[in-house]
Design an enzyme around this catalytic site. Sequence first.
Site, short mmCIF file in Angstrom:
data_model
loop_
_atom_site.label_atom_id
_atom_site.label_comp_id
_atom_site.label_asym_id
_atom_site.label_seq_id
_atom_site.Cartn_x
_atom_site.Cartn_y
_atom_site.Cartn_z
CG ASP A 25 10.27 -0.73 9.69
OD1 ASP A 25 9.42 -0.14 8.99
OD2 ASP A 25 10.85 -1.77 9.32
NE ARG B 60 5.56 -17.69 18.10
CZ ARG B 60 4.91 -17.63 16.95
NH1 ARG B 60 3.96 -18.51 16.69
NH2 ARG B 60 5.22 -16.72 16.04
CD GLN C 105 7.06 2.58 6.41
OE1 GLN C 105 8.25 2.63 6.15
NE2 GLN C 105 6.13 2.44 5.49
CE LYS D 223 11.16 -3.95 5.77
NZ LYS D 223 10.37 -3.68 7.00
NE ARG E 146 -3.96 -2.27 1.67
CZ ARG E 146 -3.91 -3.61 1.68
NH1 ARG E 146 -2.81 -4.22 2.10
NH2 ARG E 146 -4.93 -4.33 1.27
N GLY F 153 -1.87 -1.15 14.23
CA GLY F 153 -0.64 -1.15 13.45
C GLY F 153 -0.64 -0.26 12.22
#
Length: 282
Positions: free
Chosen positions: A101, A153, A251, A65, A15, A244
């Site tokens: 970010d 995790r 950003q 990235k 987007r 979010g």
Amino acid sequence: MTKAFVVGHPIKHSRSPLIHGHWLKAYGLDGSYERIDVAPVDFGEFLSGFHAQGYAGGNVTLPHKEMAFLGVARRTQRAQRVGAVNTLWVEDGVLWGDNTDALGFIGNLDATLGIGWEQDVETALVLGAGGAARAVVAGLQDRPLKRIFVANRTGLKAEDLARDLRPGSSVPIETAAWEALGRVVPHAQLIVNTTSLGMAGQPPLAIDLSRAPRNAVVADIVYVPLETPLLAAAAAQNLRTVDGLGMLLHQAVPGFRRWFGVTPEVTPDLRALILADLEAST
């Protein structure tokens, strides 16, 4: 005409062109911003050749990235800390990389909660240890918090993140076992989910917020759906929430300023535009 881009693989759902196109029109600028799909095997060639094709710079998204971080000649301190690059430009013939970010996450908190929100936050709990978590932790390190917990995790990834980002910071970073989140939640005035849990098509994030401080803020960097199960659970506990979408919008500001020479504003109209596009695609 100034040309910029977002590069990724796949890229058709990005987007970013909608965001930058809105700003180009709003400020009456002669410029363009387009999607470019580049497979990982071809990214190095793209990185070294985009400026010769007339582009001032652009954004980098998954899965490039980390490759962009390795491929640029110079990096900002922010990008160095995060270990990833999402914004490119050429300055005096030198290819630069930045990571916006962290600025996007903190900018979203500032805009949603108001300047000075960190005065009520001593402890932050960041869930996840990937690239997004690194950016969030790096952003939080610039605010006067007492400590940051990182839980993942896979515990080793959390340890790696803490080790990499501790140097040069006055904010201690500690790790917490995923199975022991219940012992950390009562002490965290800010809880941030950077994992894919709760994203459309993914299982929900299982965390008990009933013992969170009454003034706690719960943020999720996921924006599809806009209200994730985590944010819905936080709202049910009357906790403040931050979705979010704002991080995505904030950003984008530094790159636009870098390429087009204007500092754009994140306005309700822009947010409504992206929300309408999200709804149309579901």
